[in-house]
Design an enzyme around this catalytic site. Structure first.
Site, PDB file in Angstrom:
ATOM      1  CD  GLU A  79      20.312 -97.484 -49.628  1.00 18.53           C
ATOM      2  OE1 GLU A  79      19.673 -98.022 -50.554  1.00 18.53           O
ATOM      3  OE2 GLU A  79      20.746 -96.311 -49.679  1.00 18.53           O
ATOM      4  NE  ARG A  89      31.037 -91.153 -57.354  1.00 18.85           N
ATOM      5  CZ  ARG A  89      31.532 -90.379 -56.393  1.00 18.85           C
ATOM      6  NH1 ARG A  89      32.363 -89.403 -56.671  1.00 18.85           N
ATOM      7  NH2 ARG A  89      31.196 -90.557 -55.121  1.00 18.85           N
ATOM      8  CB  CYS A 142      27.397 -97.832 -48.387  1.00 19.17           C
ATOM      9  SG  CYS A 142      28.107 -96.485 -47.430  1.00 19.17           S
ATOM     10  CG  HIS A 164      23.265 -94.379 -47.777  1.00 18.13           C
ATOM     11  ND1 HIS A 164      23.112 -95.371 -48.714  1.00 18.13           N
ATOM     12  CD2 HIS A 164      24.610 -94.174 -47.657  1.00 18.13           C
ATOM     13  CE1 HIS A 164      24.313 -95.752 -49.139  1.00 18.13           C
ATOM     14  NE2 HIS A 164      25.236 -95.051 -48.526  1.00 18.13           N
TER      15      HIS A 164
HETATM   16  N1  PCA Z   1      29.314 -93.712 -47.645  1.00 16.74           N
HETATM   17  C1  PCA Z   1      29.908 -94.423 -48.748  1.00 16.74           C
HETATM   18  C2  PCA Z   1      30.959 -95.295 -48.134  1.00 16.74           C
HETATM   19  C3  PCA Z   1      31.193 -94.749 -46.773  1.00 16.74           C
HETATM   20  C4  PCA Z   1      30.060 -93.855 -46.522  1.00 16.74           C
HETATM   21  O1  PCA Z   1      29.810 -93.297 -45.445  1.00 16.74           O
HETATM   22  C5  PCA Z   1      28.895 -95.140 -49.626  1.00 16.74           C
HETATM   23  O2  PCA Z   1      27.730 -94.687 -49.689  1.00 16.74           O
HETATM   24  O3  PCA Z   1      29.214 -96.131 -50.245  1.00 16.74           O
END
Ligand code: PCA
Length: 347
Positions: A79, A89, A142, A164
């Site tokens: 990111e 959500r 996240c 991610h």
């Molecule tokens: N993904 C979520 C929060 C925890 C995770 O593993 C997110 O993308 O916000």
């Protein structure tokens, strides 16, 4: 020595597992000699970030790499951006469900990852795992974690990034997945690229260590072999380190660490040949932009070559390759020339 903090999340949203946690569990405890400290976080607004910042300060981490699951994505996605907003959500694991409030009042709307997200993408792809840059970490926990970590360390030299990862194979039948081992392999490559960014190798110490390593014998093959192994082991983020020696008008492959390489390089060809012809060290941040570059290992992205002298004449080169673009800073260029000087003394 540097330390890197790698965080992952517990399961959330009704999933039994979280791919970030399962993949981070598979990461080794050291990468290129740098300690990897792992922390598993609750999927909780605010709390995940507090725990991360506390741990990073406690261990004096040089870098913070946060990993989370993005079910539905088909690649590993470092990111680049974090937004100053919380929009849920579904409730987090503490039951919090914020809608549109800022993470931090009077703070910037947007913060950028301080570790090189594009560099991480290249490193992951270099490991053979699909990756792409992401410009949106979402607005859930996240994003909350990335924004808060970047904000907390905005005046600090720590390199921080969020990555991610998709679901792993066993987690979903209708969404894109990657094998868990591939996710872990890609993450390890990303960790390595962040390590290269934070690396502050102590070349003074490395020169002393190399000097004593080469002291025992004046056998050239022995010393070049051990010097190649030493350099390869001591500097993070390399895929090749070794020597070519001059035989008439050509350079011939000498002792090295890494994948099998070109055996003969004509004078003036490639970075090695150019360094000998010019009689000076050449640092190439991007080998694809170097006219006449010889690709021995397609993973190589940047390179440094130092000519080696005896009695004023070049007899070979020290050649070092990295899968990370721009791996060799000015400090590395200077330090690696000092290491080459130690090799010259013992050959
Ligand atoms: N993904 C979520 C929060 C925890 C995770 O593993 C997110 O993308 O916000």
């Amino acid at each position: 020595m540097n330390k890197i903090l790698v965080t992952a999340f517990e399961p959330f949203g009704g999933d039994a597992l979280n791919s970030s946690m399962e993949a981070v569990k598979l990461l080794p405890d050291t990468v290129r000699g740098v300690r990897i400290e792992k922390l598993y976080l609750p999927v909780a607004f605010g709390r995940a970030a507090e725990l991360t910042v506390k741990k990073a300060l406690e261990i004096d981490a040089d870098g913070v790499i946060c990993v989370g699951q993005a079910g539905g994505r088909d690649k590993i996605t470092p990111e680049k951006v974090a937004l100053n907003v919380r929009e849920a959500r579904i409730p987090d694991n503490d039951g919090m469900e914020p809608h549109g409030e800022p993470i931090s009042k009077d703070a910037p709307d947007v913060l950028f990852s301080t570790a090189d997200a594009e560099g991480a993408v290249r490193a992951i792809r270099g490991a053979g795992v699909p990756a792409d840059i992401s410009l949106h970490a979402g607005t859930y926990v996240c994003n909350d974690l990335l924004y808060s970590v970047l904000h907390s360390f905005s005046t600090d030299a720590k390199k921080c990034i969020f990555i991610h990862v998709p679901y792993f194979t066993e987690q979903s039948t209708d969404k894109p997945t990657l094998p868990l081992a591939d996710i872990a392999k890609g993450l390890e490559a990303a960790v390595e690229s962040v390590i290269c960014e934070t690396d502050r190798s102590d070349y003074g110490m490395l020169c002393r260590q190399l000097d004593s390593l080469l002291e025992g014998t004046d056998n050239t093959v022995t010393n070049l072999a051990n010097a190649a192994a030493f350099v390869y082991d001591a500097l993070p983020g390399l895929n090749w380190a070794g020597f070519y020696t001059l035989n008439g008008e050509v350079l011939e492959l000498g002792p090295f660490c890494g994948r099998p390489a070109c055996t003969v390089i004509p004078m003036g060809r490639g970075v090695c040949g150019a360094a000998v012809q010019r009689g000076e060290c050449i640092t190439v941040p991007d080998v694809h932009l170097f006219e006449g570059h010889i690709a021995c290992d397609s993973a190589s992205q940047s390179e440094i070559v130092v000519p080696l002298y005896k009695n004023g004449r070049v007899w070979g080169v020290l050649d070092i390759d990295s899968p990370v673009k721009g791996r060799f800073s000015e400090a590395d260029t200077e330090g690696i020339q000092r290491l080459a000087g130690v090799v010259e003394k013992h050959v």
